[in-house]
Design an enzyme around this catalytic site. Structure first.
Site, short mmCIF file in Angstrom:
data_model
loop_
_atom_site.label_atom_id
_atom_site.label_comp_id
_atom_site.label_asym_id
_atom_site.label_seq_id
_atom_site.Cartn_x
_atom_site.Cartn_y
_atom_site.Cartn_z
N CYS A 159 0.85 -1.20 0.00
CA CYS A 159 0.00 0.00 0.00
C CYS A 159 0.88 1.25 0.00
O CYS A 159 1.85 1.33 0.75
CB CYS A 159 -0.90 -0.01 1.23
SG CYS A 159 -2.02 1.39 1.27
N CYS A 175 0.48 4.95 6.87
CA CYS A 175 -0.15 4.78 8.18
C CYS A 175 0.84 4.06 9.12
O CYS A 175 1.25 2.93 8.85
CB CYS A 175 -1.44 3.97 8.05
SG CYS A 175 -2.52 4.61 6.75
N CYS A 198 0.33 0.41 10.37
CA CYS A 198 -0.15 -0.63 9.46
C CYS A 198 0.96 -1.49 8.86
O CYS A 198 1.88 -0.97 8.21
CB CYS A 198 -0.97 0.00 8.33
SG CYS A 198 -1.74 -1.28 7.29
N CYS A 227 -16.59 -9.15 6.01
CA CYS A 227 -15.91 -7.87 5.80
C CYS A 227 -14.67 -8.08 4.94
O CYS A 227 -13.78 -8.85 5.32
CB CYS A 227 -15.48 -7.27 7.13
SG CYS A 227 -16.82 -7.09 8.30
N CYS A 265 -19.60 -5.99 4.05
CA CYS A 265 -18.89 -4.76 4.40
C CYS A 265 -17.58 -4.78 3.63
O CYS A 265 -16.95 -5.84 3.52
CB CYS A 265 -18.61 -4.72 5.90
SG CYS A 265 -17.68 -3.25 6.42
N CYS A 294 -19.50 2.21 8.73
CA CYS A 294 -18.72 1.58 9.80
C CYS A 294 -17.48 2.46 9.96
O CYS A 294 -16.63 2.49 9.06
CB CYS A 294 -18.35 0.16 9.41
SG CYS A 294 -17.26 -0.65 10.58
N ARG A 348 -17.87 -2.04 18.07
CA ARG A 348 -17.18 -3.29 17.72
C ARG A 348 -15.83 -3.35 18.40
O ARG A 348 -14.99 -2.47 18.19
CB ARG A 348 -17.02 -3.37 16.21
CG ARG A 348 -18.23 -2.84 15.49
CD ARG A 348 -18.11 -2.93 14.00
NE ARG A 348 -18.20 -4.31 13.60
CZ ARG A 348 -17.80 -4.77 12.45
NH1 ARG A 348 -17.24 -3.96 11.58
NH2 ARG A 348 -17.93 -6.04 12.15
N1 SAM Z 1 -6.64 0.58 3.10
C1 SAM Z 1 -7.92 0.93 3.56
C2 SAM Z 1 -7.91 2.11 4.50
O1 SAM Z 1 -6.94 2.27 5.24
O2 SAM Z 1 -8.87 2.85 4.51
C3 SAM Z 1 -8.65 -0.23 4.19
C4 SAM Z 1 -7.90 -1.25 5.04
S1 SAM Z 1 -7.17 -0.66 6.56
C5 SAM Z 1 -6.17 -2.02 7.03
C6 SAM Z 1 -8.55 -0.61 7.68
C7 SAM Z 1 -8.30 -0.15 9.10
O3 SAM Z 1 -7.62 -1.17 9.83
C8 SAM Z 1 -7.48 1.08 9.33
O4 SAM Z 1 -8.19 2.27 9.15
C9 SAM Z 1 -7.11 0.92 10.80
O5 SAM Z 1 -8.08 1.56 11.63
C10 SAM Z 1 -7.15 -0.59 11.01
N2 SAM Z 1 -5.79 -1.12 11.30
C11 SAM Z 1 -4.80 -1.32 10.41
N3 SAM Z 1 -3.69 -1.78 11.02
C12 SAM Z 1 -3.99 -1.88 12.34
C13 SAM Z 1 -3.25 -2.29 13.49
N4 SAM Z 1 -1.97 -2.67 13.40
N5 SAM Z 1 -3.86 -2.26 14.69
C14 SAM Z 1 -5.15 -1.86 14.79
N6 SAM Z 1 -5.90 -1.46 13.74
C15 SAM Z 1 -5.32 -1.47 12.53
FE1 SF4 Z 2 -2.79 1.25 3.38
FE2 SF4 Z 2 -2.77 0.15 5.78
FE3 SF4 Z 2 -3.10 2.76 5.56
FE4 SF4 Z 2 -5.08 1.09 4.75
S1 SF4 Z 2 -4.33 1.36 6.83
S2 SF4 Z 2 -4.28 2.90 3.68
S3 SF4 Z 2 -3.83 -0.64 4.00
S4 SF4 Z 2 -1.24 1.61 4.95
#
Ligand code: SAM
Ligand code: SF4
Ligand code: DTB
Length: 315
Positions: free
Chosen positions: A53, A57, A60, A97, A128, A188, A260
């Site tokens: 990606c 973030c 992530c 989901c 979802c 959500c 949730r």
């Molecule tokens: N890429 C898309 C986005 O970020 O909008 C969708 C997938 S992203 C993995 C969805 C959500 O997962 C993120 O907004 C975050 O809140 C949650 N998430 C991702 N990594 C995480 C982690 N290590 N611990 C807790 N929540 C996490």
């Molecule tokens: Fe990409 Fe992870 Fe951020 Fe979603 S949360 S936009 S998968 S880096």
């Protein structure tokens, strides 16, 4: 009582900081007036497109900017997605989901996901998806395909947000939420705690969520899963009772939303999960995997729910 949207951060901070037992008693009373406290909703997650990606973030494991153990995988074929949804249904989940590690999908990708959504919906499951930022037209396309919920999180307060993500803004997120709403999809939307934020940031996140009108139907509260290789790995652990307070305050501020207890359950004790469910959470992810990280899994969860005299919702 009318749902309230005009919260200030100081007001939310005062709610989170109420004497613990007063906060919990009131949150539980609101919870049981609206929901059966002995029933949880169960969803199962599937990562339909994993890793690589472009976003940064800091939490992530799927960001291409961090070196983690996640291996990138292309978008799954619809037939494979539907097979996973069938298994999820057999495990007792009523919602499926699907998550994709995209910043924002292109129209072709949205079309492919829309086809999978229609097929999953035909199994009798709620659907979802979480695909990143969406245009109005893309949200509409997914709505027409039968999608029930779109997951797009605000993640944290506007003030702390810049410490966590620089490649898209808070306003970008709010725009996507508006596009999702305009397409008559259910929302959500929640966030993550335990990223090193202050209590004021948790209050700020709840204020932003409560300002959405109507409140999101579903509010995921994730406890950061610390993944080696991500910048937030090694962050000081949050006092678990702060998670309980955050859930209780969310229950009071958004009385009709399903809260949730999302990521992080594998790192929680059963007793902490019980407190979170008492404070107002009533939805969990089943299965032994979230998107890329571990989740407690079937045996552990059925044992826990049994001990809490709790059943999984069937519709
Ligand atoms: N890429 C898309 C986005 O970020 O909008 C969708 C997938 S992203 C993995 C969805 C959500 O997962 C993120 O907004 C975050 O809140 C949650 N998430 C991702 N990594 C995480 C982690 N290590 N611990 C807790 N929540 C996490
Ligand atoms: Fe990409 Fe992870 Fe951020 Fe979603 S949360 S936009 S998968 S880096
Ligand atoms: C949400 O708020 N939590 C879920 C879902 N939306 C997509 C995802 C949690 C992901 C946890 C990290 C991982 O497994 O990769």
């Amino acid at each position: 009582m009318q749902p309230r949207h005009a919260w200030t951060v100081d007001e939310a901070l005062a709610v989170i900081g109420r004497p613990f037992h007063d906060l919990l008693a009131d949150a539980h009373a609101v919870h049981r007036a609206r929901f059966d406290p002995h029933v949880v909703e169960a969803a199962i997650l599937l990562s339909i497109k994993t890793g690589a990606c472009p976003e940064d973030c800091a939490y992530c494991p799927q960001s291409a900017k961090w070196s983690t153990a996640v291996e990138a995988e292309r978008l799954m074929a619809a037939a494979d997605i539907v097979a996973a949804a069938r298994n999820a249904r057999a495990s007792g989940a009523t919602r499926f989901c699907m998550g994709a590690a995209w910043r924002s999908p292109n129209d072709r990708q949205v079309g492919q996901v829309a086809e999978a959504v229609t097929e999953v919906k035909a199994l009798g499951m709620e659907t979802c998806v979480t695909l990143g930022m969406l245009t109005r037209e893309q949200a509409q396309r997914l709505s027409e395909a039968g999608l029930d919920f779109y997951n797009h999180n605000l993640d944290t307060s506007p003030e702390f947000y810049g410490e966590i993500i620089t490649t898209r803004t808070y306003d970008d997120r709010l725009d996507t939420l508006a596009n999702v709403r305009d397409a008559a999809l259910k929302l959500c939307c929640g966030g993550i705690v335990g990223m090193g934020e202050h209590r004021r940031d948790r209050a700020g996140l709840l204020v932003q969520l409560a300002r959405l009108d109507p409140h999101p139907e579903s509010v995921p509260i994730n406890l950061l899963v610390q993944v080696p290789g991500t910048p937030l790995h090694g962050t000081d652990k949050l006092d678990p009772l702060e998670l309980v307070r955050t859930i209780a305050a969310a229950r009071l501020m958004m009385p009709g939303s399903v809260l949730r207890l999302s990521a992080g359950r594998a790192q929680m004790t059963d007793e902490l999960q019980a407190l979170c469910l008492h404070a107002g959470a009533s939805s969990i992810f089943l299965g032994d995997r979230l998107l890329t990280t571990p989740n407690p899994g079937g045996d552990h969860d059925s044992n826990l729910l049994d001990r809490l005299d709790t059943t999984v919702a069937t519709v």
